[in-house]
Design a protein around this motif. Structure first.
Motif: not given
Length: 307
Positions: A174, A180, A182-183, A187, A212, A215-216, A219
């Motif tokens: 990243s 924000s 990066t998400k 995705a 955050d 969450e990543i 993924m």
């Protein structure tokens, strides 16, 4: 020194054993336009003596894949394999799919989204007081490399780069873009078949919270922590050892990569950083197997050494 002090000291032999087969996937050796304490070959010799399996050199301004190939070809005695990648900053043309393809064709391992040329980084610079050591000496200041158009759609060149990563197995990191962003990019990368994702130092610059970061990681990304921010004696230290433990516990050692992010002048060397970090992790209560995952196995997996 008391007997208790001696008992609490990390065992150098245990640290050396854990570092057998280690991988540093993010290190700033030279040559570089910025001052560096050691060059790529000196780094490889240093890490080879310690039993590292591989290192991935990173420069903000050029792809080091040709340097890495020369070192591998002319130094077959080195135990540490030298690799590199590319950072999508101004000097390589920003979002340049041709440069990414070349990096992959030359055995590169990682493509980093913009760092010094990330819009987020340039905003962060204004508040942090940090400046690229060479920006006013030899090259013009960085200009922003936007990832999306005015409607918020990811730029076609970026989508092309994601497709290159998917088809070649390059890991996508990243860099210094905002969490924000990066998400959104990760995705889309997953939708396009990119399997190797690295979230770069959530502890600094990128504006990430623990939520955050989790969450990543969920993924499918590895969370990479820069030891330079955590180690006593590092001139970049802005986090504590206990905070490193909190970050590790957040996603678990199985999703955590520890990189040095070192090589600059006036601070710890990458090898010193790794040795100290292993001692710190032992002091935090992590077992040898968990630490080995964070300093060796996870990085090896994400750059494809196990393929």
């Amino acid at each position: 020194m008391t007997a208790a002090d001696t008992m609490n000291r990390p065992d150098p032999a245990q640290i050396a054993e854990i570092l057998q087969g280690a991988v540093d996937p993010h290190v700033h050796s030279g040559p570089s336009i910025a001052p560096r304490a050691l060059d790529h070959l000196d780094l490889a010799r240093d890490l080879s003596q310690a039993g590292f399996a591989a290192v991935v050199t990173k420069d903000h301004d050029y792809s080091g894949v040709t340097c890495a190939e020369l070192i591998r070809a002319h130094n077959p005695d080195l135990a540490t394999r030298v690799y590199s990648g590319i950072v999508l900053n101004n000097v390589v043309g920003g979002l340049n799919p041709y440069a990414v393809e070349h990096t992959a064709a030359m055995g590169g391992k990682i493509v980093w989204l913009p760092t010094l040329a990330a819009e987020n980084h340039l905003k962060w610079e204004k508040s942090s007081g940090w400046q690229h050591p060479a920006s006013t000496q030899k090259i013009r200041p960085a200009s922003a490399v936007p990832l999306a158009d005015e409607q918020g759609r990811l730029r076609p060149e970026l989508l092309d780069i994601l497709d290159v990563c998917a088809s070649t197995g390059l890991a996508l990191a990243s860099g210094h873009i905002h969490v924000s962003e990066t998400k959104v990019v990760f995705a889309e990368a997953k939708r396009r078949g990119v399997e190797r994702l690295i979230f770069t130092h959530p502890e600094d610059i990128v504006g990430a919270t623990f939520d955050d970061t989790l969450e990543i990681a969920n993924m499918g990304a590895y969370v990479e922590h820069s030891l330079a921010f955590f180690l006593e004696g590092s001139k970049f230290r802005n986090r504590s050892t206990e905070e490193l433990g909190a970050f590790i516990d957040l996603v678990g050692p199985e999703r955590t990569i520890l990189c040095s992010d070192l090589g600059q002048v006036g601070t710890l060397t990458p090898l010193q950083g790794f040795r100290q970090a292993v001692g710190d992790c032992l002091g935090l209560g992590y077992g040898a197997a968990a630490i080995r995952s964070m300093v060796a196995g996870n990085a090896a997996a994400v750059i494809g050494l196990e393929d």
